[in-house]
Write an enzyme that holds these catalytic residues in place. Structure first.
Site, PDB file in Angstrom:
ATOM      1  N   ASP A  12       0.695  -1.332   0.040  1.00 48.17           N
ATOM      2  CA  ASP A  12      -0.091  -0.005   0.149  1.00 48.17           C
ATOM      3  C   ASP A  12       0.956   1.262   0.064  1.00 48.17           C
ATOM      4  O   ASP A  12       1.802   1.377   0.887  1.00 48.17           O
ATOM      5  CB  ASP A  12      -0.982  -0.123   1.143  1.00 48.17           C
ATOM      6  CG  ASP A  12      -1.716   1.399   1.490  1.00 48.17           C
ATOM      7  OD1 ASP A  12      -1.636   2.335   0.837  1.00 48.17           O
ATOM      8  OD2 ASP A  12      -2.856   0.936   2.321  1.00 48.17           O
ATOM      9  N   ASN A  26      -6.972  12.834 -10.729  1.00 46.09           N
ATOM     10  CA  ASN A  26      -7.592  12.919 -12.101  1.00 46.09           C
ATOM     11  C   ASN A  26      -7.329  14.433 -12.085  1.00 46.09           C
ATOM     12  O   ASN A  26      -7.052  15.408 -11.170  1.00 46.09           O
ATOM     13  CB  ASN A  26      -9.259  12.804 -11.865  1.00 46.09           C
ATOM     14  CG  ASN A  26      -9.923  13.227 -10.668  1.00 46.09           C
ATOM     15  OD1 ASN A  26      -9.852  14.670 -10.531  1.00 46.09           O
ATOM     16  ND2 ASN A  26     -10.430  12.596  -9.863  1.00 46.09           N
ATOM     17  N   VAL A  35      -6.267   4.422  -5.736  1.00 48.16           N
ATOM     18  CA  VAL A  35      -4.959   5.000  -4.655  1.00 48.16           C
ATOM     19  C   VAL A  35      -5.240   6.507  -4.312  1.00 48.16           C
ATOM     20  O   VAL A  35      -4.927   6.833  -3.326  1.00 48.16           O
ATOM     21  CB  VAL A  35      -3.636   4.926  -5.549  1.00 48.16           C
ATOM     22  CG1 VAL A  35      -3.585   5.871  -6.827  1.00 48.16           C
ATOM     23  CG2 VAL A  35      -2.622   5.067  -4.787  1.00 48.16           C
ATOM     24  N   ASP A  36      -6.191   7.145  -5.240  1.00 47.60           N
ATOM     25  CA  ASP A  36      -6.137   8.404  -4.771  1.00 47.60           C
ATOM     26  C   ASP A  36      -7.168   8.600  -3.661  1.00 47.60           C
ATOM     27  O   ASP A  36      -6.773   9.442  -2.704  1.00 47.60           O
ATOM     28  CB  ASP A  36      -7.117   9.095  -6.013  1.00 47.60           C
ATOM     29  CG  ASP A  36      -7.112  10.659  -6.014  1.00 47.60           C
ATOM     30  OD1 ASP A  36      -6.618  11.417  -5.034  1.00 47.60           O
ATOM     31  OD2 ASP A  36      -7.809  11.122  -7.109  1.00 47.60           O
ATOM     32  N   SER A 119      -2.442   5.113 -14.138  1.00 46.48           N
ATOM     33  CA  SER A 119      -3.314   4.748 -15.274  1.00 46.48           C
ATOM     34  C   SER A 119      -3.976   3.096 -15.297  1.00 46.48           C
ATOM     35  O   SER A 119      -4.895   3.205 -16.363  1.00 46.48           O
ATOM     36  CB  SER A 119      -2.953   5.427 -16.406  1.00 46.48           C
ATOM     37  OG  SER A 119      -3.174   6.806 -16.744  1.00 46.48           O
ATOM     38  N   THR A 120      -3.160   2.480 -14.695  1.00 49.18           N
ATOM     39  CA  THR A 120      -3.527   0.961 -14.894  1.00 49.18           C
ATOM     40  C   THR A 120      -4.618   0.287 -14.284  1.00 49.18           C
ATOM     41  O   THR A 120      -5.021  -0.851 -14.150  1.00 49.18           O
ATOM     42  CB  THR A 120      -2.374   0.122 -14.646  1.00 49.18           C
ATOM     43  OG1 THR A 120      -1.883   0.277 -13.279  1.00 49.18           O
ATOM     44  CG2 THR A 120      -0.866   0.500 -15.276  1.00 49.18           C
ATOM     45  N   GLY A 121      -5.533   1.144 -13.404  1.00 43.17           N
ATOM     46  CA  GLY A 121      -6.608   0.897 -12.718  1.00 43.17           C
ATOM     47  C   GLY A 121      -7.849   1.210 -13.282  1.00 43.17           C
ATOM     48  O   GLY A 121      -8.238   1.150 -14.440  1.00 43.17           O
ATOM     49  N   TYR A 123      -8.445   3.959 -15.022  1.00 42.94           N
ATOM     50  CA  TYR A 123      -8.400   4.348 -16.165  1.00 42.94           C
ATOM     51  C   TYR A 123      -7.741   3.552 -17.435  1.00 42.94           C
ATOM     52  O   TYR A 123      -7.637   3.892 -18.681  1.00 42.94           O
ATOM     53  CB  TYR A 123      -6.922   5.630 -16.046  1.00 42.94           C
ATOM     54  CG  TYR A 123      -7.559   6.861 -15.644  1.00 42.94           C
ATOM     55  CD1 TYR A 123      -8.843   7.212 -15.373  1.00 42.94           C
ATOM     56  CD2 TYR A 123      -6.681   8.086 -15.536  1.00 42.94           C
ATOM     57  CE1 TYR A 123      -9.517   8.384 -14.984  1.00 42.94           C
ATOM     58  CE2 TYR A 123      -7.232   9.130 -15.136  1.00 42.94           C
ATOM     59  CZ  TYR A 123      -8.637   9.414 -14.762  1.00 42.94           C
ATOM     60  OH  TYR A 123      -9.043  10.383 -14.378  1.00 42.94           O
TER      61      TYR A 123
HETATM   62  N1  AR6 Z   1      -1.447   1.714  -2.939  1.00 43.85           N
HETATM   63  C1  AR6 Z   1      -0.737   1.422  -4.010  1.00 43.85           C
HETATM   64  N2  AR6 Z   1      -1.498   1.082  -5.288  1.00 43.85           N
HETATM   65  C2  AR6 Z   1      -2.893   1.216  -5.043  1.00 43.85           C
HETATM   66  C3  AR6 Z   1      -3.433   1.562  -4.185  1.00 43.85           C
HETATM   67  C4  AR6 Z   1      -2.731   1.554  -2.856  1.00 43.85           C
HETATM   68  N3  AR6 Z   1      -3.505   1.751  -1.809  1.00 43.85           N
HETATM   69  N4  AR6 Z   1      -4.792   1.413  -4.463  1.00 43.85           N
HETATM   70  C5  AR6 Z   1      -4.893   1.217  -5.569  1.00 43.85           C
HETATM   71  N5  AR6 Z   1      -3.602   0.885  -6.287  1.00 43.85           N
HETATM   72  P1  AR6 Z   1      -6.117   3.673  -9.975  1.00 43.85           P
HETATM   73  P2  AR6 Z   1      -5.840   5.199 -12.428  1.00 43.85           P
HETATM   74  C6  AR6 Z   1      -3.296   0.703  -7.500  1.00 43.85           C
HETATM   75  O1  AR6 Z   1      -7.530   3.299 -10.464  1.00 43.85           O
HETATM   76  O2  AR6 Z   1      -5.948   4.046 -13.134  1.00 43.85           O
HETATM   77  C7  AR6 Z   1      -9.200   7.750  -9.260  1.00 43.85           C
HETATM   78  O3  AR6 Z   1     -10.575   7.844  -9.072  1.00 43.85           O
HETATM   79  C8  AR6 Z   1      -4.254  -0.065  -8.372  1.00 43.85           C
HETATM   80  O4  AR6 Z   1      -4.356  -1.552  -8.118  1.00 43.85           O
HETATM   81  O5  AR6 Z   1      -5.932   4.013  -8.430  1.00 43.85           O
HETATM   82  O6  AR6 Z   1      -4.667   6.196 -12.602  1.00 43.85           O
HETATM   83  C9  AR6 Z   1      -8.549   8.951  -9.506  1.00 43.85           C
HETATM   84  O7  AR6 Z   1      -9.185  10.047  -8.848  1.00 43.85           O
HETATM   85  C10 AR6 Z   1      -3.674   0.279  -9.836  1.00 43.85           C
HETATM   86  O8  AR6 Z   1      -2.607  -0.662 -10.046  1.00 43.85           O
HETATM   87  O9  AR6 Z   1      -5.648   4.802 -10.979  1.00 43.85           O
HETATM   88  C11 AR6 Z   1      -8.834   9.104 -11.068  1.00 43.85           C
HETATM   89  O10 AR6 Z   1     -10.443   9.518 -11.379  1.00 43.85           O
HETATM   90  C12 AR6 Z   1      -2.945   1.569  -9.652  1.00 43.85           C
HETATM   91  O11 AR6 Z   1      -2.907   1.745  -8.101  1.00 43.85           O
HETATM   92  C13 AR6 Z   1      -8.621   7.640 -11.466  1.00 43.85           C
HETATM   93  O12 AR6 Z   1      -8.862   6.692 -10.438  1.00 43.85           O
HETATM   94  C14 AR6 Z   1      -3.547   2.690 -10.405  1.00 43.85           C
HETATM   95  O13 AR6 Z   1      -4.957   2.515 -10.043  1.00 43.85           O
HETATM   96  C15 AR6 Z   1      -7.197   7.240 -11.919  1.00 43.85           C
HETATM   97  O14 AR6 Z   1      -7.335   6.108 -12.461  1.00 43.85           O
END
Ligand code: AR6
Length: 171
Positions: A12, A26, A35-36, A119-121, A123
């Site tokens: 985490d 975002n 993660v945000d 971006s890999t979640g 997005y």
């Molecule tokens: N620690 C580390 N990695 C994490 C954690 C954590 N606590 N939680 C999730 N991840 P994402 P995006 C991973 O969706 O694709 C938000 O709503 C997750 O498994 O968090 O850039 C923003 O406000 C994945 O591998 O970010 C934007 O609207 C990675 O972090 C949007 O999501 C990124 O997943 C951004 O989407």
């Protein structure tokens, strides 16, 4: 050389003891899921209050705030591209996220940085393609900027961790 300064961690990002963690935000910078959401929950409401003063951030760019209740002193908020099939500058924009975040780190005197897999979640950026961009961009930056001592790629799940291991192993 690269593998000494770049390290893969499974876990985490909010629990990382580094100078700065990077948030996959975002363009509003006003919080979200993934993660945000985790970073805002761990940092406390003062983080959102500071983010409100920033008036957003364009895709591919980054902004700095304090870390508040986090172990990290700083949060670098970057905005990754939404995956739209790959012909909409997604690769360039994702590379810019890593580079801009590290430029801000150098300017601030930050020496250790933890990145999530931007971006890999939500997005939807394909993981392996994103990982190659992350490793290439960070590796190139570190080769020119010895002020950054350590970059951690924090992988939230095993699948992401394995992908980073594979890609870093090739470099
Ligand atoms: N620690 C580390 N990695 C994490 C954690 C954590 N606590 N939680 C999730 N991840 P994402 P995006 C991973 O969706 O694709 C938000 O709503 C997750 O498994 O968090 O850039 C923003 O406000 C994945 O591998 O970010 C934007 O609207 C990675 O972090 C949007 O999501 C990124 O997943 C951004 O989407």
């Amino acid at each position: 050389m690269q593998n000494k300064t770049m390290e893969i961690v499974e876990g985490d990002i909010t629990a990382q003891s580094v100078d700065a963690i990077v948030n996959a935000a975002n363009t509003s910078l006003l919080g979200g899921g993934g993660v945000d959401g985790a970073i805002h929950r761990a940092a406390g409401p003062e983080l959102l209050a500071e983010c409100r003063t920033l008036q957003g951030c364009p895709t591919g760019d980054a902004r700095l705030t304090k870390g508040y209740r986090l172990l990290a002193r700083w949060v670098i908020h970057t905005v990754g591209p939404v995956w739209r099939g790959g012909n909409n500058f997604e690769d360039e924009l994702l590379g810019n996220c890593y580079r801009r975040s590290l430029e801000i780190a150098v300017k601030t005197g930050i020496r250790s940085v933890a990145f999530p897999a931007i971006s890999t979640g939500i997005y939807g950026f394909p993981l392996e393609r994103a990982t190659r961009i992350a490793v290439r961009e960070v590796g190139a930056f570190l080769a020119k900027n010895p002020a950054i001592e350590k970059v951690f790629f924090v992988c939230f799940d095993r699948h992401t961790h394995d992908c980073y291991q594979r890609v870093l192993g090739e470099s």
